[in-house]
Write an enzyme that holds these catalytic residues in place. Sequence first.
Site, PDB file in Angstrom:
ATOM      1  N   GLU A 118       0.912  -1.206  -0.111  1.00  0.00           N
ATOM      2  CA  GLU A 118       0.022  -0.172  -0.021  1.00  0.00           C
ATOM      3  C   GLU A 118       0.844   1.125   0.065  1.00  0.00           C
ATOM      4  O   GLU A 118       1.946   1.130   0.893  1.00  0.00           O
ATOM      5  CB  GLU A 118      -0.825   0.038   1.198  1.00  0.00           C
ATOM      6  CG  GLU A 118      -1.845   1.282   1.206  1.00  0.00           C
ATOM      7  CD  GLU A 118      -2.919   1.455   2.241  1.00  0.00           C
ATOM      8  OE1 GLU A 118      -3.660   2.188   2.389  1.00  0.00           O
ATOM      9  OE2 GLU A 118      -2.603   0.491   3.169  1.00  0.00           O
ATOM     10  N   CYS A 141      -6.936   1.772   2.320  1.00  0.00           N
ATOM     11  CA  CYS A 141      -8.062   2.557   2.380  1.00  0.00           C
ATOM     12  C   CYS A 141      -8.012   3.637   0.953  1.00  0.00           C
ATOM     13  O   CYS A 141      -9.005   4.284   0.731  1.00  0.00           O
ATOM     14  CB  CYS A 141      -8.004   3.433   3.642  1.00  0.00           C
ATOM     15  SG  CYS A 141      -8.593   2.538   5.197  1.00  0.00           S
ATOM     16  N   ASN A 143     -12.083  -2.814   0.209  1.00  0.00           N
ATOM     17  CA  ASN A 143     -11.060  -2.668   1.085  1.00  0.00           C
ATOM     18  C   ASN A 143     -11.727  -2.601   2.510  1.00  0.00           C
ATOM     19  O   ASN A 143     -12.165  -1.301   2.689  1.00  0.00           O
ATOM     20  CB  ASN A 143      -9.840  -2.024   0.966  1.00  0.00           C
ATOM     21  CG  ASN A 143      -9.070  -1.843   1.861  1.00  0.00           C
ATOM     22  OD1 ASN A 143      -8.157  -2.975   2.213  1.00  0.00           O
ATOM     23  ND2 ASN A 143      -9.002  -0.707   2.678  1.00  0.00           N
ATOM     24  N   GLU A 144     -11.762  -3.538   3.387  1.00  0.00           N
ATOM     25  CA  GLU A 144     -12.299  -3.612   4.825  1.00  0.00           C
ATOM     26  C   GLU A 144     -13.726  -2.460   4.775  1.00  0.00           C
ATOM     27  O   GLU A 144     -13.528  -1.869   5.691  1.00  0.00           O
ATOM     28  CB  GLU A 144     -11.224  -2.966   5.812  1.00  0.00           C
ATOM     29  CG  GLU A 144     -10.390  -1.651   5.480  1.00  0.00           C
ATOM     30  CD  GLU A 144      -9.389  -1.340   6.507  1.00  0.00           C
ATOM     31  OE1 GLU A 144      -9.363  -0.240   7.095  1.00  0.00           O
ATOM     32  OE2 GLU A 144      -8.575  -2.377   6.803  1.00  0.00           O
TER      33      GLU A 144
END
Length: 799
Positions: free
Chosen positions: A27, A231, A355-356
């Site tokens: 990331e 994120c 993503n989450e």
Amino acid sequence: MSEQAAITVYARERGAELGDLFGIFFEDLNHAADGGLYAELVQNRSFEFDPIDHPDYDALTAWEKVERGGGKASLTIGETDPVNARNRHYAVIEIETEGGGVGLMNRGFNTGIPVKQGESYAFSVYARRDGSVGEPVRVTLEGADGQVYGQAVLHVGSSEWAKYEAVITADATDYGGRLAIVTKGSGRLCLDLVSLFPVRTFRGRSNGLREDIASLIADLKPKFMRFPGGCLVHDGSLDADDRDSMYRWKNTIGPLEERPARRNNWRYNQTLGLGYYEYFLFCEDIGAKPIPILPAGYDPHHKRIVPLDELQPWIDDALDLIEFARGDASTEWGGIRAKLGHPEPFGLEYIGIGNEEVGEPFFERYAYFHRAIKAKYPDIKVINSSGPFAAGGEYERGWASARENGSDLVDEHYYQSPEWFLANYDRYDRFKADESKVFLGEYASWGNTYYNALAEAAFMTGLEKNAHAVGLACYAPMLCNVDYINWKPDMIWFNNREAFGTANYYVQQLFMHHQGDHLLKIEASGLRKPAARPPAPIAGALSLGTELGTVQYWDIRLVNDDTGETLHFEGLNETLTDSREDRERGSAKRSLGLGRTDWERYTLHLKAKKHSGPRGFYIHFGQSDEHNHFTWEFGGWQNQDSVVVSKVSGRGSCLTQSLLTVETGTEYELALSVSGRSIRTYVNGELINETEDRLPVIEPLYYTASADRSTGDVIVKVVNVQDENVCADVVVAGSPASLAAAEVFELSGHGLDEENDFESPKRIAPKRRELRMSDNRIAYEFPKHSVTIFRVKETGAGR
């Protein structure tokens, strides 16, 4: 006579396939790409930095004007007729007095541009000038004192944009270097996309990767790489052309001048020079399967939502990406990949959607993606999301969505204390083989000490032994630039010239190098279990708090649920305030103490109201000191959750979460109920959170075994978390051949607080040795606080 302790592996009793279990996650945070893995040495190369990236940024961040020998010039930013409309800014040097030369200088990242004696650097720039056409433009690598280490001369011969290139070789070493571009004459010199790369990149690729960082990653030998986040995938606007859009993969391919600068949600700029094509190349170079993660048209941070009747272009992006990776050159997106220089498909087995994520809007949209992908590419493994918490309402919603849609994997994320990992090493023991598999896409304990790595190693044995349910796992985050830290812990740390792997890195490396292809039956006998104390109830001080706002608490009482005894806090009606103005005045009052309790079962009742601020209520309990306590946060981060957090030695673990928002001016009746290690929270009489804080019950040893299909080796992993050595025989049973020797790889002999650093990058690193076996047995003393891996080799057996 006591039984000799033994760990016995049954070499012919196979368990679950291990598949692609251990991999990595990239990331772009902590300047992991620009200023890190991406080898570009010029910061803000296209003059596109903007306050939308960071309040301190402007188009000339990292640049400064150069005026030498009496020269005078103005340095401004132009927008008319740019090189490319997607990056409209460029530098304009207006020469007023030429003197000894005027121009501009770039400071690079960290301490400056790292220049190494004898190394060559590829420089390029788009330039045009009006006036003094043909006047030399001198490009120099130099020190802060002006000493020149290497140079090139360009002749910008047109008022139209053109690309100019040169190779500069340095004759000295300076890790605080600068890149200067200076000219004489008159008129204006315009510059854009000013670039400087080391010629020596990883695998020698142009627009390539920093060799030392990429080599550390490659040396892990990961089975897969998840990218590009995180994120940053879903945090942004819905318009792909916006500067702060969600991460859209099509913006990241093609010529660099066509890739639009992007606001990174970690508060810096992304050039996107490291884009999807480069990610696929890197995966290919290191033998890792690519796992791209795409947004689903929902930003849970800011509640931006694509209407369902406008979702198709987002679904098409996912389908086009699969074609980009898998299609041949005759397809539209396979043809685009071929034109970029890779005629053969990259291959793609997995794709993640979201993503989450938390919230129903994501799961409603996920179903559309899942159906479309499976209809066109039924063999692709589609990954769902279960949020950034290890348990609770949104976690369960993610798993319910996976069951309903038939997701191949569910992406779990959690960052917890080492104690949580030790207490939950058996987390996946009860997961079923016939359901969606776990993709543990982000996990780490809080810290890069040897203790953190040891706890993670014990937990990883639990991941491996449950390969029937756990399909993929990767530590996160992977990279951190020491001068641009957004988040820690991190697996690899670097500055502008060197990098090192943490203790966590070497644990990950051991498990990746020695994963094996399928589990083998393993059992222990005769091991003495450490004495275990009965779990103590959650006792200690209680207090109420606030953060960044003003809240009111009243009608407070504490009830002993065994005896009915009640402590009334009569007349207590307290307003706590923690606004920025309060802090500046020194008048902030952030907490209200309620004393302590040693009761085993109790309930705290109170009423609460938020008057102002972005967050809600904080109820602390079981507090022994500021570093060890529990907190119920109702309306914490982004005021969208109710969470219960345990903090041990300053390291937090979110035990459970539910979506819930505190409304300003609304009165709430709150209740916190504690029974032993069990915790429940209630809002207006409704049960919101329910969890148990499990304490570590240290196993004598943590162990697992597997077989390597290519070599025939039997692999045994053993982790000793105890404060004492443990003696046990390692026995391989059921092998038709004699077992002559074993390679042993071991991490041991380190203090729990020790860490690797730039001065001692391999202070904590595994050591290798060979041992002879007798009767398929090795007598071994497992050192305290150790990770040991055996590769047992057969002799006399056909392979």
